[in-house]
Design a protein around this motif. Structure first.
Motif, PDB file in Angstrom:
ATOM      1  N   ARG A   1       0.838  -1.192   0.000  1.00 51.60           N
ATOM      2  CA  ARG A   1       0.000   0.000   0.000  1.00 51.60           C
ATOM      3  C   ARG A   1       0.875   1.245   0.000  1.00 51.60           C
TER       4      ARG A   1
ATOM      5  N   CYS B   1      -4.288   0.823  -5.783  1.00 47.80           N
ATOM      6  CA  CYS B   1      -5.674   0.892  -6.245  1.00 47.80           C
ATOM      7  C   CYS B   1      -6.455  -0.223  -5.584  1.00 47.80           C
ATOM      8  N   GLU B   2      -7.575   0.103  -4.964  1.00 46.73           N
ATOM      9  CA  GLU B   2      -8.331  -0.894  -4.221  1.00 46.73           C
ATOM     10  C   GLU B   2      -8.910  -1.969  -5.133  1.00 46.73           C
ATOM     11  N   VAL B   3      -9.082  -1.682  -6.402  1.00 50.13           N
ATOM     12  CA  VAL B   3      -9.615  -2.672  -7.342  1.00 50.13           C
ATOM     13  C   VAL B   3      -8.482  -3.423  -8.038  1.00 50.13           C
TER      14      VAL B   3
ATOM     15  N   GLY C   1      -5.137  -3.221  -7.585  1.00 48.18           N
ATOM     16  CA  GLY C   1      -3.968  -3.585  -6.801  1.00 48.18           C
ATOM     17  C   GLY C   1      -2.671  -2.992  -7.307  1.00 48.18           C
TER      18      GLY C   1
ATOM     19  N   LEU D   1      -9.138   4.928  -6.672  1.00 48.22           N
ATOM     20  CA  LEU D   1      -9.030   3.998  -7.786  1.00 48.22           C
ATOM     21  C   LEU D   1      -8.075   4.533  -8.841  1.00 48.22           C
TER      22      LEU D   1
ATOM     23  N   ALA E   1      -8.952   1.279 -13.511  1.00 45.78           N
ATOM     24  CA  ALA E   1     -10.152   0.760 -12.860  1.00 45.78           C
ATOM     25  C   ALA E   1     -11.381   1.603 -13.184  1.00 45.78           C
TER      26      ALA E   1
ATOM     27  N   ARG F   1     -11.479  -7.563  -6.885  1.00 49.71           N
ATOM     28  CA  ARG F   1     -10.160  -7.044  -6.518  1.00 49.71           C
ATOM     29  C   ARG F   1      -9.080  -7.921  -7.144  1.00 49.71           C
TER      30      ARG F   1
ATOM     31  N   ARG G   1      -4.853  -8.674  -6.630  1.00 49.54           N
ATOM     32  CA  ARG G   1      -3.669  -8.444  -5.817  1.00 49.54           C
ATOM     33  C   ARG G   1      -2.521  -9.293  -6.337  1.00 49.54           C
TER      34      ARG G   1
ATOM     35  N   LEU H   1      -8.245 -10.876   0.590  1.00 52.68           N
ATOM     36  CA  LEU H   1      -9.013 -11.719  -0.326  1.00 52.68           C
ATOM     37  C   LEU H   1      -9.291 -13.074   0.313  1.00 52.68           C
TER      38      LEU H   1
ATOM     39  N   ASP I   1     -12.240 -12.760  -6.902  1.00 51.11           N
ATOM     40  CA  ASP I   1     -11.041 -11.950  -6.719  1.00 51.11           C
ATOM     41  C   ASP I   1      -9.894 -12.632  -7.453  1.00 51.11           C
TER      42      ASP I   1
END
Length: 256
Positions: free
Chosen positions: A49, A52-54, A56, A68, A72, A81, A83, A122, A236
């Motif tokens: 981190r 982007c929360e969607v 990654g 975002l 995204a 999501r 990751r 996730l 995810d």
């Protein structure tokens, strides 16, 4: 407890002498199995981190909670999501290629540990894990599916059910390298399916779709759409490595 620890070390000592642990990146001898040597650690860039929360994808600066990426917003993916553990460069690139093309299936459990760390949120929400499948002809030539090796290791480490047969690649495709975005989508049109007998395993479940490397996302997006049409509650995506847009021109020449 102390005696047990001593006995365990005594039992492990002959194996350490005959088969000393080696670095995951270069095979130099290291102190503990599943670690990297001092020369290889600096070549690993873990994805942390803010991201982007969607998608990654990491941000250079903290842009606030829930922010975002342009990708995204402009082209929302079918998955919830995505990751990835590391950037696809340096040692992680060599590890991914060694697993996929060098028969280094011994790397999968250690790569999966990094993935479990990256995908903790996730995994906390998931009901089961599904690997991106290979077509049977490619599976026979390679003898294993690298994505399934990773997903199996993740399932063992987390206790989540592993469902390697619910998603099937029913026709062979040409490599995605060099194709335009529309050509990539067309290349994967109708490729994946969920056999009817597997529908109860997918229906109303939140799934983690596992692959080795996320490049453009075309493959995992196509697979996600099929799982959703089969009745999955949500999907995810979790991969070992991620190709950032500025790195794609280099990495795409190698990743098939």
């Amino acid at each position: 407890m102390h005696i047990g620890g001593v006995m365990r070390q005594l039992c492990e000592w002959p194996a350490r002498i005959l088969f000393p642990p080696t670095c995951l990146g270069c095979r130099n001898i290291v102190e503990q199995p599943g670690t990297l040597c001092p020369d290889c650690w600096p070549q690993v860039r873990f994805i942390e981190r803010p991201w982007c929360e969607v998608m990654g994808t990491p941000f250079a600066h903290d842009m606030g909670e829930g922010m975002l990426s342009a990708e995204a917003i402009a082209d929302p993916p079918p998955f919830v999501r995505a990751r990835s553990a590391v950037l696809y460069q340096g040692v992680p690139q060599r590890m991914a290629r060694a697993l996929k093309f060098g028969d280094r299936t011994d790397l999968a459990p250690w790569m999966a540990r990094w993935m479990v760390r990256a995908g903790a949120e996730l995994i906390a929400d998931a009901d089961a894990i599904v690997p991106v499948p290979l077509h049977r002809y490619r599976f026979l030539s390679r003898r294993f599916n690298q994505s399934a090796e990773l997903s199996r290791a993740i399932a063992r480490q987390t206790g989540l059910p592993h469902l390697p047969g619910v998603l099937v690649r029913r026709k062979a495709t040409r490599p995605q390298v060099g194709l335009t975005a529309p050509e990539r989508r067309a290349n994967l049109d109708g490729v994946f399916t969920v056999p009817e007998r597997c529908l109860p395993l997918v229906r109303d479940r939140r799934l983690i779709l596992v692959d080795d490397v996320y490049t453009t996302g075309t493959t995992v997006k196509a697979a996600t759409r099929v799982l959703l049409r089969a009745g999955a509650a949500a999907v995810d995506v979790l991969t070992f490595a991620r190709v950032l847009p500025e790195d794609f021109a280099i990495a795409s020449r190698e990743h098939i």
